[in-house]
Structures are given as C-alpha cells and as structure tokens.
Design a protein around this motif. Structure first.
Motif, PDB file in Angstrom:
ATOM      1  N   VAL A 119     -50.751 -12.435 -96.093  1.00 27.68           N
ATOM      2  CA  VAL A 119     -50.666 -13.506 -97.095  1.00 27.68           C
ATOM      3  C   VAL A 119     -50.602 -12.908 -98.491  1.00 27.68           C
ATOM      4  O   VAL A 119     -49.799 -13.327 -99.339  1.00 27.68           O
ATOM      5  CB  VAL A 119     -51.850 -14.471 -96.949  1.00 27.68           C
ATOM      6  N   THR A 120     -51.444 -11.899 -98.756  1.00 22.25           N
ATOM      7  CA  THR A 120     -51.482 -11.302-100.102  1.00 22.25           C
ATOM      8  C   THR A 120     -50.185 -10.580-100.441  1.00 22.25           C
ATOM      9  O   THR A 120     -49.844 -10.444-101.617  1.00 22.25           O
ATOM     10  CB  THR A 120     -52.650 -10.315-100.211  1.00 22.25           C
ATOM     11  N   ARG A 162     -56.249 -11.987 -87.211  1.00 22.25           N
ATOM     12  CA  ARG A 162     -56.550 -12.807 -88.393  1.00 22.25           C
ATOM     13  C   ARG A 162     -56.711 -11.942 -89.637  1.00 22.25           C
ATOM     14  O   ARG A 162     -56.302 -12.324 -90.743  1.00 22.25           O
ATOM     15  CB  ARG A 162     -57.811 -13.631 -88.128  1.00 22.25           C
ATOM     16  N   GLU A 163     -57.312 -10.773 -89.487  1.00 21.75           N
ATOM     17  CA  GLU A 163     -57.469  -9.875 -90.618  1.00 21.75           C
ATOM     18  C   GLU A 163     -56.105  -9.377 -91.107  1.00 21.75           C
ATOM     19  O   GLU A 163     -55.849  -9.306 -92.314  1.00 21.75           O
ATOM     20  CB  GLU A 163     -58.347  -8.675 -90.225  1.00 21.75           C
ATOM     21  N   MET A 180     -46.259 -13.303 -90.977  1.00 21.79           N
ATOM     22  CA  MET A 180     -47.257 -14.373 -90.871  1.00 21.79           C
ATOM     23  C   MET A 180     -46.905 -15.333 -89.739  1.00 21.79           C
ATOM     24  O   MET A 180     -47.783 -15.736 -88.966  1.00 21.79           O
ATOM     25  CB  MET A 180     -47.341 -15.132 -92.208  1.00 21.79           C
ATOM     26  N   ARG A 201     -53.364 -10.999 -90.778  1.00 17.40           N
ATOM     27  CA  ARG A 201     -52.700 -12.137 -91.402  1.00 17.40           C
ATOM     28  C   ARG A 201     -53.175 -12.332 -92.835  1.00 17.40           C
ATOM     29  O   ARG A 201     -52.394 -12.691 -93.729  1.00 17.40           O
ATOM     30  CB  ARG A 201     -52.939 -13.410 -90.600  1.00 17.40           C
ATOM     31  N   ARG A 202     -54.492 -12.128 -93.094  1.00 15.55           N
ATOM     32  CA  ARG A 202     -54.999 -12.264 -94.462  1.00 15.55           C
ATOM     33  C   ARG A 202     -54.304 -11.268 -95.399  1.00 15.55           C
ATOM     34  O   ARG A 202     -53.945 -11.615 -96.532  1.00 15.55           O
ATOM     35  CB  ARG A 202     -56.517 -12.062 -94.475  1.00 15.55           C
ATOM     36  N   ARG A 203     -54.088 -10.051 -94.900  1.00 10.05           N
ATOM     37  CA  ARG A 203     -53.389  -9.065 -95.725  1.00 10.05           C
ATOM     38  C   ARG A 203     -51.918  -9.422 -95.877  1.00 10.05           C
ATOM     39  O   ARG A 203     -51.306  -9.175 -96.911  1.00 10.05           O
ATOM     40  CB  ARG A 203     -53.537  -7.679 -95.108  1.00 10.05           C
TER      41      ARG A 203
END
Length: 478
Positions: free
Chosen positions: A56-57, A49-50, A64, A52-54
């Motif tokens: 997204v940015t 999940r971490e 993703m 994936r957050r990066r």
C-alpha cells in the motif's frame, strides 16, 4: 494586487521547501517486482497481510490485488483452524524448509485432508520447478509412492537427478503392481522444460519397466540427467520400487563391407557396428526400416565413447538414411543405427559398402517391334559410380532417322534414365540427366542420327535401389 502576488510567492516557497525535505520515494516499477520476487510461496496469512501493508505504501496496485486474492483463499479454508490441524500447521513450514523430498511426500500423504493449509505447503514445494530433486545413485533401491499430488490429471510423476560421465551406462528398473506406465531419461524439468533422451513404456515378462541408457558426450564430461517415473492415469497411482545399476553398453559389432545385415532394436535404442578402412576409401552407409524413421550416425570411438563425424536422417529417401564419405585416414570406424529421436524400437537393415570400380556389361535388348518392355532390378551388388549411384546399362540398335521414346517406372525408388552411345566398349553421353535438365528424369526422347548401338542407363541416384520397368517404343514414321 501586490499583497496577492506576495501570498502566491510565499505559498510556492513553502511547497518547494516541503518537497526538498521530503525523503525520495522509490519507484514502484522497481520496488513492486522486488517485493513480489522475495515471496517464497510459503507465507502465512499474517505474512501476506504485512506484505500488503508495505505494498500500500508503495502503491503496488497489481501486487495488492494478488495478495487480496491469496489472503481470501487462505481465510476461506476455515477447517484448518480446528484443533486437529494445529500440529500439522506448526510442522509444515519446518518440514518444507528442510528441502527433504522424502519427508515432504510422507508429510503430505499422512496429513489429514482437512488440514488444507499444511497440505498445500507441501504441494507447493513439490510443484516448484527449481526445487532440489532426489539424487539417484548406482545400487540405490527406493520405494516411493505416486499420489495425486505428483502432477496433474493426465500424467503423475516423480523426478530424480542422476549424474553420469560420458559413455557410462545406467540400467533403470521399475517394478510395481500395475502402477508405473513410463520411465524416461532426459534434460530439464517436468512439466514444461523437459527434453527426453530415451524412454520406454514396454512392460517386460516380470511386470516391470527396464531402461538402459548410455550417457552421450565427449570423453571426460560429467553431466546431470533427470529420470522421470510416471503414470498416465489415477488408476495407476501407488507404490513402486525404483533401482539403478551399472550397465556396460556392448561394444560395436563387426560388419562385413558390401554385405547388408539385418538388425533389431529391442531393449536398446541403438546399435553400433564397426568396420576398417583405408585413407581415401569411399564408403556408402545406408539404413532402412519399416518400423521407424531411421537416423544414421558415422564416427569413431574415442576413449570408449562414440564420437560422431557425420549424421543423416532422410538422405536415402522414404525416411531412410544415407551417408557417403571418403575416409581421411586408415583405421576403425563406427556406424550407429537408431531411430530419429532415439526412442523407437524394431527391425532394420544396414549396409556399409566400399566403392569398387567395375565395368557394367550392358544387357542386350532384342528388337521386338514397336515396343519393348524390360522388368529388372537394381541392387547393392549392381555397378555403381563414385557417388554410389547404382545403375544398369541396356544396349539396343537404333536406325538412322528413327525417333524413339523410353520410360522407366518404379514403385520402390525414383529412377533416372539416361542415353549414351556405345563406341569401342565405352559409353559416350548423349543425354545424361543433371539438375539443370529440363526433361523428366525417367523419360528420354531422341532421334538416331546414324545406325549404331545406343545405351539406356537406369540409375538410382542417392536412394535405395529396387525393381523397375523399362519401356522403349519407336515413334510411327511420318
């Protein structure tokens, strides 16, 4: 109009100032692959999940989607959150990080099947193409167990790394209760990048498999090899004993020139034969087998290691091997007899001959009317030219102006038929076959230009000699 133009200029200046102060964004084409390559395959759901957050940015759309699928698969394994899996889950990462194959295999085999996350970490490590392999040393005795985690349906296997110097021999033994079905030595890694050098699936009287391997290469070289111990179906999974001992490959055996010898490859996959020669000697080496596609190597022993000079696969015709070589210096030479690929066994015949100039005494053909048939054979004791083409001459008397047709047939080799005229005990070529000849190699037609003795020569060009039939007919006179 002036006010509207001023507002446009103001907005444009504000946009340019914001763009100048905004930090440069890394290119997704560079950052996204870097993020994917940094993943080890052992991440937890929280780790994914971490990432994936990066992603997204950085607008890594493909990454993703891959992360979403992995997170969904891991979250679907709800049984691994039970209290009985807490300890295996906690131990899995540390055991996998140890890179200890034995410990990881034991962890996988002993962990409850319900703890899919912990077991999956072990399986992922075992299936890694770049993971370190268990080292196999001389005098080792290992007792591993093949399981369903070791490979996939159709072939389950263990891999071990062995380091051997050129010329060193290793005897690899596997004993089991109907478990292992094949042992191999090669280069690279299973499943997709493995090149087999030697292998066996022959079970000995003791119920085990034994592979004797001699490391190739030049003297002084040390190389790594991979030993594969495998089973071809689930019914043959289980424990086995693996041992590796030193093996002293037997040296070359002497072979007598001009005398064919029989041989057989049983546990070994090749034989070495030696002979002595003088500078300038022309040597013919011929290997044939009904059990395998032969492969012949000719060379010398250098610091105890066979070093090839020349090799041949099918130069002798019909999957037979033939090498003709003029020795550059006097000394001992070695011939290596094996199958193509070096993995087959069976009986073979090898001959090493030296060219001995000999005059062929023509066989006289009696005039039997319009047709004469001769059944004969060429062998390695037949006369031969400098290229080791075995031949036999047949003498017959032709009449001036008569037309003749001669054929030679064989089911054992591809014979060549040539015509000459006998003068003062020498054969002068009349129609000798060459690569530029337009006629059939086994057929000669001619009209005698005088009464005299002619010679038909049956020749085996670069192939194994054998039986043949020669027929001579006189064309009807007009």
């Amino acid at each position: 109009m002036i006010i509207r133009y001023a507002l446009v200029l103001t907005a444009l200046a504000l946009a340019l100032s914001l763009q100048a102060t905004e930090p440069a964004r890394a290119q997704p084409a560079i950052v996204c692959p870097q993020m994917a390559n940094q993943m080890t395959g052992r991440e937890t759901v929280e780790d994914l999940r971490e990432v994936r957050r990066r992603a997204v940015t950085q607008h890594c759309e493909a990454l993703m989607r891959d992360l979403d699928a992995r997170i969904a698969r891991m979250e679907s394994r709800s049984e691994e959150t039970g209290p009985d899996c807490d300890q295996p889950n906690a131990l899995a990462a540390s055991i996998v990080a140890s890179n200890n194959e034995t410990a990881i295999r034991r962890f996988h085999e002993s962990t409850d099947r319900a703890c899919t996350r912990a077991r999956q970490l072990a399986i992922d490590w075992l299936n890694r193409g770049d993971r370190p392999l268990t080292q196999l040393h001389f005098f080792d005795r290992l007792t591993p167990r093949l399981t369903e985690a070791n490979g996939e349906e159709g072939f389950f296997y263990h891999q071990y790394e062995v380091r051997l110097g050129a010329g060193a021999g290793a005897r690899i033994s596997v004993h089991s209760e109907n478990v292992v079905s094949v042992v191999a030595v090669g280069n690279g890694r299973m499943p997709d990048n493995y090149d087999t050098l030697d292998a066996t699936d022959v079970v000995n009287e003791g119920g085990g498999l034994v592979l004797e391997f001699e490391a190739p290469g030049n003297a002084g070289e040390v190389s790594s090899y991979v030993v594969v111990v495998g089973a071809r179906d689930r019914a043959r999974l289980g424990a086995y004993t693996l041992a590796m001992d030193q093996y002293n490959p037997p040296g070359p055996r002497a072979i007598t020139l001009n005398q064919p010898v029989p041989g057989e490859l049983t546990t070994r996959t090749y034989d070495l034969w030696s002979f002595s020669g003088n500078a300038g000697d022309r040597i013919r080496m011929f290997l044939s087998s009904d059990a395998f596609d032969s492969y012949l190597l000719f060379g010398r022993m250098v610091n105890g290691v066979f070093t090839p000079i020349e090799t041949d696969d099918d130069g002798g015709g019909n999957l037979n091997s033939l090498i003709v070589y003029r020795l550059e210096e006097a000394g001992e030479y070695v011939v290596r007899a094996q199958s193509l690929g070096g993995r087959s066994h069976g009986a073979y015949q090898l001959s090493v001959s030296t060219y001995l100039p000999a005059s062929a005494t023509p066989v006289r053909i009696r005039d039997e009317g319009n047709a004469t048939v001769i059944v004969d054979a060429l062998s390695e004791s037949s006369p031969a030219d400098e290229e080791f083409n075995f031949y036999q001459d047949y003498e017959f008397r032709a009449r001036n102006g008569r037309a003749y047709v001669a054929h030679v047939y064989s089911t054992e080799f591809s014979p060549i038929l040539e015509l000459g005229q006998l003068q003062r005990a020498a054969v002068n070529p009349v129609d000798f076959y060459t690569d530029e000849s337009e006629r059939e190699r086994g057929r000669v037609e001619f009209t005698a230009n005088n009464d005299g003795l002619y010679v038909l020569r049956v020749r085996a060009s670069g192939s194994r000699p054998g039986e043949f039939q020669l027929m001579i007919t006189e064309a009807p006179r007009e």
